[in-house]
Design a protein around this motif. Structure first.
Motif, PDB file in Angstrom:
ATOM      1  N   ALA A 117      30.633  34.406  22.899  1.00 20.38           N
ATOM      2  CA  ALA A 117      31.816  35.013  23.539  1.00 20.38           C
ATOM      3  C   ALA A 117      31.606  35.467  24.909  1.00 20.38           C
ATOM      4  O   ALA A 117      32.499  35.567  25.693  1.00 20.38           O
ATOM      5  CB  ALA A 117      32.475  36.027  22.530  1.00 20.38           C
ATOM      6  N   LEU A 118      30.297  35.914  24.904  1.00 22.34           N
ATOM      7  CA  LEU A 118      29.822  36.607  26.343  1.00 22.34           C
ATOM      8  C   LEU A 118      29.602  35.626  27.211  1.00 22.34           C
ATOM      9  O   LEU A 118      30.014  35.618  28.178  1.00 22.34           O
ATOM     10  CB  LEU A 118      28.756  37.515  25.946  1.00 22.34           C
ATOM     11  N   VAL A 119      29.390  34.310  26.655  1.00 17.15           N
ATOM     12  CA  VAL A 119      28.913  33.409  27.548  1.00 17.15           C
ATOM     13  C   VAL A 119      30.346  32.638  28.013  1.00 17.15           C
ATOM     14  O   VAL A 119      30.573  32.755  29.376  1.00 17.15           O
ATOM     15  CB  VAL A 119      28.160  32.034  26.859  1.00 17.15           C
ATOM     16  N   GLU A 120      31.379  32.481  27.308  1.00 17.27           N
ATOM     17  CA  GLU A 120      32.474  32.345  27.764  1.00 17.27           C
ATOM     18  C   GLU A 120      33.016  33.088  28.657  1.00 17.27           C
ATOM     19  O   GLU A 120      33.675  32.655  29.741  1.00 17.27           O
ATOM     20  CB  GLU A 120      33.672  32.085  26.393  1.00 17.27           C
ATOM     21  N   LEU A 121      33.114  34.533  28.419  1.00 14.35           N
ATOM     22  CA  LEU A 121      33.805  35.568  29.349  1.00 14.35           C
ATOM     23  C   LEU A 121      32.983  35.310  30.790  1.00 14.35           C
ATOM     24  O   LEU A 121      33.538  35.358  31.726  1.00 14.35           O
ATOM     25  CB  LEU A 121      33.290  37.047  29.050  1.00 14.35           C
ATOM     26  N   THR A 122      31.424  35.151  30.857  1.00 11.53           N
ATOM     27  CA  THR A 122      30.902  35.134  31.887  1.00 11.53           C
ATOM     28  C   THR A 122      31.156  33.914  32.679  1.00 11.53           C
ATOM     29  O   THR A 122      31.304  33.655  34.062  1.00 11.53           O
ATOM     30  CB  THR A 122      29.079  34.963  31.548  1.00 11.53           C
ATOM     31  N   VAL A 123      31.265  32.675  32.096  1.00 10.01           N
ATOM     32  CA  VAL A 123      31.694  31.563  32.700  1.00 10.01           C
ATOM     33  C   VAL A 123      33.264  31.888  33.362  1.00 10.01           C
ATOM     34  O   VAL A 123      33.438  31.399  34.637  1.00 10.01           O
ATOM     35  CB  VAL A 123      31.511  30.266  31.783  1.00 10.01           C
ATOM     36  N   CYS A 124      34.037  32.187  32.592  1.00 14.31           N
ATOM     37  CA  CYS A 124      35.269  32.408  33.131  1.00 14.31           C
ATOM     38  C   CYS A 124      35.325  33.499  34.226  1.00 14.31           C
ATOM     39  O   CYS A 124      36.315  33.308  35.343  1.00 14.31           O
ATOM     40  CB  CYS A 124      36.269  32.731  31.895  1.00 14.31           C
ATOM     41  N   ALA A 125      34.782  34.475  34.256  1.00 15.23           N
ATOM     42  CA  ALA A 125      34.665  35.575  35.272  1.00 15.23           C
ATOM     43  C   ALA A 125      34.299  35.168  36.514  1.00 15.23           C
ATOM     44  O   ALA A 125      34.776  35.194  37.354  1.00 15.23           O
ATOM     45  CB  ALA A 125      34.208  36.865  34.664  1.00 15.23           C
ATOM     46  N   ASN A 126      33.062  34.510  36.352  1.00 15.98           N
ATOM     47  CA  ASN A 126      32.677  34.013  37.736  1.00 15.98           C
ATOM     48  C   ASN A 126      33.609  32.743  38.386  1.00 15.98           C
ATOM     49  O   ASN A 126      33.861  32.766  39.350  1.00 15.98           O
ATOM     50  CB  ASN A 126      31.312  33.127  37.327  1.00 15.98           C
ATOM     51  N   TYR A 127      34.256  31.999  37.103  1.00 15.42           N
ATOM     52  CA  TYR A 127      35.191  31.138  37.950  1.00 15.42           C
ATOM     53  C   TYR A 127      36.301  31.853  38.376  1.00 15.42           C
ATOM     54  O   TYR A 127      36.565  31.513  39.609  1.00 15.42           O
ATOM     55  CB  TYR A 127      35.642  30.347  36.617  1.00 15.42           C
ATOM     56  N   ALA A 128      36.710  32.939  37.746  1.00 14.28           N
ATOM     57  CA  ALA A 128      38.105  33.497  38.402  1.00 14.28           C
ATOM     58  C   ALA A 128      37.964  33.970  39.687  1.00 14.28           C
ATOM     59  O   ALA A 128      38.553  33.923  40.624  1.00 14.28           O
ATOM     60  CB  ALA A 128      38.427  34.480  37.255  1.00 14.28           C
ATOM     61  N   GLU A 129      36.560  34.748  39.838  1.00 17.63           N
ATOM     62  CA  GLU A 129      36.450  35.646  41.092  1.00 17.63           C
ATOM     63  C   GLU A 129      36.287  34.596  42.313  1.00 17.63           C
ATOM     64  O   GLU A 129      36.772  34.682  43.284  1.00 17.63           O
ATOM     65  CB  GLU A 129      34.964  36.294  40.930  1.00 17.63           C
ATOM     66  N   VAL A 130      35.701  33.469  42.087  1.00 17.16           N
ATOM     67  CA  VAL A 130      35.514  32.399  43.372  1.00 17.16           C
ATOM     68  C   VAL A 130      36.849  31.711  43.170  1.00 17.16           C
ATOM     69  O   VAL A 130      37.340  31.386  44.223  1.00 17.16           O
ATOM     70  CB  VAL A 130      34.542  31.300  42.643  1.00 17.16           C
ATOM     71  N   TRP A 131      37.496  31.280  42.259  1.00 18.86           N
ATOM     72  CA  TRP A 131      38.643  30.674  42.347  1.00 18.86           C
ATOM     73  C   TRP A 131      39.797  31.470  43.459  1.00 18.86           C
ATOM     74  O   TRP A 131      40.543  31.046  44.172  1.00 18.86           O
ATOM     75  CB  TRP A 131      39.372  30.317  41.149  1.00 18.86           C
ATOM     76  N   LEU A 132      39.714  32.720  42.765  1.00 19.97           N
ATOM     77  CA  LEU A 132      40.625  33.804  43.691  1.00 19.97           C
ATOM     78  C   LEU A 132      40.216  33.859  45.132  1.00 19.97           C
ATOM     79  O   LEU A 132      41.101  33.749  45.958  1.00 19.97           O
ATOM     80  CB  LEU A 132      40.814  34.940  43.075  1.00 19.97           C
ATOM     81  N   ALA A 133      39.010  33.798  45.460  1.00 19.38           N
ATOM     82  CA  ALA A 133      38.509  33.959  46.680  1.00 19.38           C
ATOM     83  C   ALA A 133      38.886  32.608  47.714  1.00 19.38           C
ATOM     84  O   ALA A 133      38.975  32.702  48.729  1.00 19.38           O
ATOM     85  CB  ALA A 133      36.971  33.975  46.638  1.00 19.38           C
ATOM     86  N   ARG A 134      39.076  31.371  46.772  1.00 22.40           N
ATOM     87  CA  ARG A 134      39.226  30.384  47.533  1.00 22.40           C
ATOM     88  C   ARG A 134      40.679  29.847  47.645  1.00 22.40           C
ATOM     89  O   ARG A 134      40.975  29.163  48.029  1.00 22.40           O
ATOM     90  CB  ARG A 134      38.439  29.129  46.574  1.00 22.40           C
TER      91      ARG A 134
END
Ligand SMILES: Cc1cc2nc3c(=O)[nH]c(=O)nc-3n(C[C@H](O)[C@H](O)[C@H](O)COP(=O)(O)O)c2cc1C
Length: 505
Positions: A117-134
């Motif tokens: 569950a932490l791995v999923e959160l981490t993948v999603c969190a990094n994704y979200a931060e970059v996606w919003l920056a782009r």
């Protein structure tokens, strides 16, 4: 051309460096370089960098705060594997927020064998931060990590790459393993990374592993491999990274000891000045002839946040500069508004003081600390905090006598650190950066007695830009003003770049 050849050729193409932006907005953990700041910088033609450090914990807390503005859920709704993102939202999102005085729910701590569950959160969190920056423009976005925090790297990098990150910038360590990891992940292949474990034998091989198929539901996706730019403090380290890395290094940030955040320790024996700060000498000076001879693009960091220093960096053969402190204090930064205003006031009144604390960070690197009353830079405030270790990003893995792995942090409660075989002298003067840095961005944990964790702010030595940007009695400035100041352009000229970027985006 093979995949590896195409990577090789991309970084060595003639003129490749002319496409790199002049200004890198420094990756500032935790959450100071937020997606919002990076988006503004990127859309105005420079490299906007988000911080990937503790971003799993940050996104979990933003969701528990009710996700103001709906940004996290908007980003997660675009995640290519909706079931994974839906589980993250279900676990952490609290409509209307958990409310004042309620502690945030803990997320699992990172270890060599992390909770899925932490791995999923981490993948999603990094994704979200970059996606919003782009989001909404055609500019370039990078992500910054600290090498030393090793266990989340594979999941973090994969999340950032799924969102199309352009640059991975990594400091606080020697990241020789990362280029190979980027190659593996770009091909959708499993990646592994050796983790440093204290008290282990040279023959031990402790690793973290990550298979992208765990996220993609078994599909092997080809995704773009970002540029890899390690942060170094010496040309020798640059040479070593080029020759020893598991893949291509695309450039360097060359950072001196006046930069905000963690600094490289001085070469040779550590000598302290009368304020207890490490003394840097001629051996710590960057050899720019050798840097140029490496043949890779580089940016210079550490008090290079002025038009004069940008010019100097270009004359030294750099592509440009990486600037942190000036962006940390701009209105789009993730730093708590009250702290930001205090620091600007201190700079305007010539009372701004930053000390290099050789002990504060459990990472073992010297750490710059802005002196602000009422925060943990204040001795009394620090001494009155009861030690708690409930986030654990700076825990070090160690091998126990029975061969299993334990985790300990210099800043955890003394009794538990000693029970794990740690030495008391390691604990002196250590500050809990995990909790303090989240307090810096308004996400501090609430304790049993209702008190909140207190901030400990890091900034670079040089804040002379404050008076130069804030003319006419103003007390706040924007990221666009920082860019205009550095480039010697008008705000309108920088804005015009932004408008064109939005049209193309
Ligand atoms: C608030 C703050 C946090 C920082 N955090 C990080 C970090 O997490 N990782 C990193 O590589 N550098 C970090 N840095 C360094 C910046 O990325 C940048 O290299 C540095 O600030 C440049 O020097 P300057 O502060 O004089 O502009 C941080 C700097 C600041 C001011």
């Amino acid at each position: 051309m093979t995949f590896a050849d195409s990577l090789e050729s991309r970084s060595h193409e003639a003129g490749a460096s002319s496409r790199h932006p002049r200004i890198v907005q420094g990756g500032m953990g935790t959450g100071v370089s937020s997606w919002f700041l990076a988006n503004v910088v990127a859309r105005h033609g420079q490299l906007g960098v988000v911080s990937g450090t503790v971003i799993d914990g940050i996104v979990a807390r933003r969701l528990q705060d009710g996700d103001p503005g709906g940004h996290m859920r908007r980003a997660l709704a675009s995640f290519p594997f909706p079931d994974v993102a839906a589980r993250v939202v279900r676990r952490y999102y609290v409509p209307d927020g958990i409310g004042e005085g309620v502690p945030y729910r803990r997320i699992p701590t990172w270890s060599l064998h992390a909770d899925p569950a932490l791995v999923e959160l981490t993948v999603c969190a990094n994704y979200a931060e970059v996606w919003l920056a782009r989001e909404g423009h055609s500019g370039l976005v990078g992500i910054n990590y600290l090498e030393k925090i090793q266990t989340p790297h594979l999941a973090s990098l994969y999340g950032a790459m799924l969102a199309g990150v352009d640059y991975v910038i990594m400091g606080a360590g020697i990241p020789v393993q990362i280029p190979g990891v980027l190659n593996q992940l770009a091909q959708g292949l499993p990646a592994s990374m050796r983790v440093h474990v204290e008290q282990s034998e040279p023959s031990d091989d402790f690793r973290v592993t990550f298979d992208p198929c765990a996220i993609t539901g078994g599909r092997r996706l080809d995704i773009r491999r970002p540029f890899f730019v390690p942060i170094i403090s010496s040309a020798t380290l640059g040479e070593m990274l080029i020759s020893k890395s598991s893949g291509v290094v695309d450039g360097f940030v060359v950072e001196g000891p006046t930069a905000g955040g963690h600094n490289a320790p001085p070469r040779g024996k550590m000598v302290l000045n009368d304020k207890g700060e490490p003394v840097y000498g001629p051996r710590d000076r960057m050899d720019f002839d050798r840097m140029r001879s490496l043949g890779l693009p580089f940016w210079v960091a550490g008090s290079y946040g002025s038009p004069e220093k940008l010019k100097e960096a270009l004359e030294l053969g750099a592509v440009g500069v990486q600037v942190g402190t000036a962006f940390a204090l701009c209105s789009e930064s993730g730093l708590d508004e009250g702290l930001r205003q205090r620091l600007i006031e201190l700079a305007l009144e010539d009372r701004f003081e930053v000390l290099t604390d050789p002990l504060a960070s459990a990472s073992g690197f010297p750490f710059k600390v802005a002196q602000i009353e009422g925060t943990l830079s204040d001795r009394e405030v620090y001494e009155s905090r009861e030690r708690v270790c409930d986030m654990g990003y700076l825990r070090r893995p160690y091998k126990k006598p029975d061969g299993s792995i334990g985790y300990r942090c210099f800043a955890e409660p003394l009794a538990s650190y000693l029970a794990k075989g740690g030495m008391i002298e390691d604990t002196v003067g250590r500050k809990c950066l995990c909790n303090a840095l989240l307090a810096n961005i308004g996400l501090g944990q609430v304790r049993k007695d209702g008190s909140r964790e207190l901030p400990l702010v890091t900034l670079g030595d040089d804040a002379s830009f404050v008076k130069r940007i804030l003319t006419g009695g103003r007390t706040s400035y924007s990221a666009v003003e920082v860019i205009a100041y550095l480039l010697g352009q008008s705000v309108d000229e920088v804005r015009a770049v932004g408008e064109a970027s939005i049209r193309q985006g």
